[in-house]
Design an enzyme around this catalytic site. Sequence first.
Site, PDB file in Angstrom:
ATOM      1  CG  ASP A 217      14.738  19.893  57.324  1.00 54.02           C
ATOM      2  OD1 ASP A 217      14.556  21.109  57.118  1.00 54.02           O
ATOM      3  OD2 ASP A 217      14.022  19.219  58.098  1.00 54.02           O
TER       4      ASP A 217
ATOM      5  CG  HIS B 293      11.229  21.731  59.157  1.00 52.26           C
ATOM      6  ND1 HIS B 293      12.227  20.803  59.408  1.00 52.26           N
ATOM      7  CD2 HIS B 293      10.683  22.010  60.369  1.00 52.26           C
ATOM      8  CE1 HIS B 293      12.266  20.539  60.706  1.00 52.26           C
ATOM      9  NE2 HIS B 293      11.338  21.262  61.303  1.00 52.26           N
TER      10      HIS B 293
ATOM     11  CB  SER C 224      12.675  22.017  64.184  1.00 57.44           C
ATOM     12  OG  SER C 224      11.906  20.848  64.155  1.00 57.44           O
TER      13      SER C 224
END
Length: 301
Positions: A68, A25, A146
């Site tokens: 992910d 992402h 992230s």
Amino acid sequence: MVRVPEGNGSGVVWDEQGHIVTNYHVIGNALARKAKIGETVARVNILASEGIQKNFEGRLIGADRFKDLAVLKVEASEDLLRPIKVGQSTSLKVGQQCLAIGNPFGFDHTLTVGVISGLNRDIFSQTGVTIGGGIQTDAAINPGNSGGPLLDSKGGLIGINTAIFTQTGTSAGVGFAIPSYTITKIVPQLIQFGKVVRAGLNLDIAPDAVATQLNVRNGALVLQVPANSLAAKAGIIPITRGFAGNIILGDIIVAVDGKKVKSKAELDRLLDEYSAGDTVLLKLQRGSENLELPIMLEEKS
């Protein structure tokens, strides 16, 4: 530790060939534009030993939405590329210390400290999928973390920081990381193939809501079995209709290699631990009978 500014995220140096691991992402905007393998999808900053940041183009090597994870590659000299040491996420204990490194709110190379708060958590990823086996930590993880590393006290990579549970958009002490066990399975495939080759039965399983309507509350109900598939040749029976149009239940998968299956999602999660070509033993409920059936897993279509 590396920073991927365009995605407001972070990443880790995987090897001396310049492969960088981050979250899917983090580069999601580029992937949404159908970026091709080898295409530049990010600008990657690497902090050199003298404290100077050097900027590189990050080319797409592979990406997997279901876990992910994504791999980029930079053309940097080996003296800049200090691969991360991978730790053992399978031996983690709740309460042990951990450290998160990332780029929260643009403050690059930020270190926060916490403990392992929980194990085997479901991570509800920004890619829209649920990732099992997650690590929960109270180390502060905020937007920009992230793709960055979650480390053990010896500096070993035990996870990739991926998501937070929050009602404010900032850290509430509930962060989640994809475990290194999963990373070490996925990343080599992304580097070699550009994608993940998953194992599956290649048959249709009824959604849980449909199974519940048919009074199947435990197991994975087989909906369709393609002709000439390995599942068909193994003798797995799908739902059929009787002469009067009534539904006749097919096989219900209740265990894989002795591990209980309670739902479609649980079956998918169990099969994710295997590779194409592996043989598993399915325990099936067929009417009032309980059967055991060996079957070879295929590449998931």
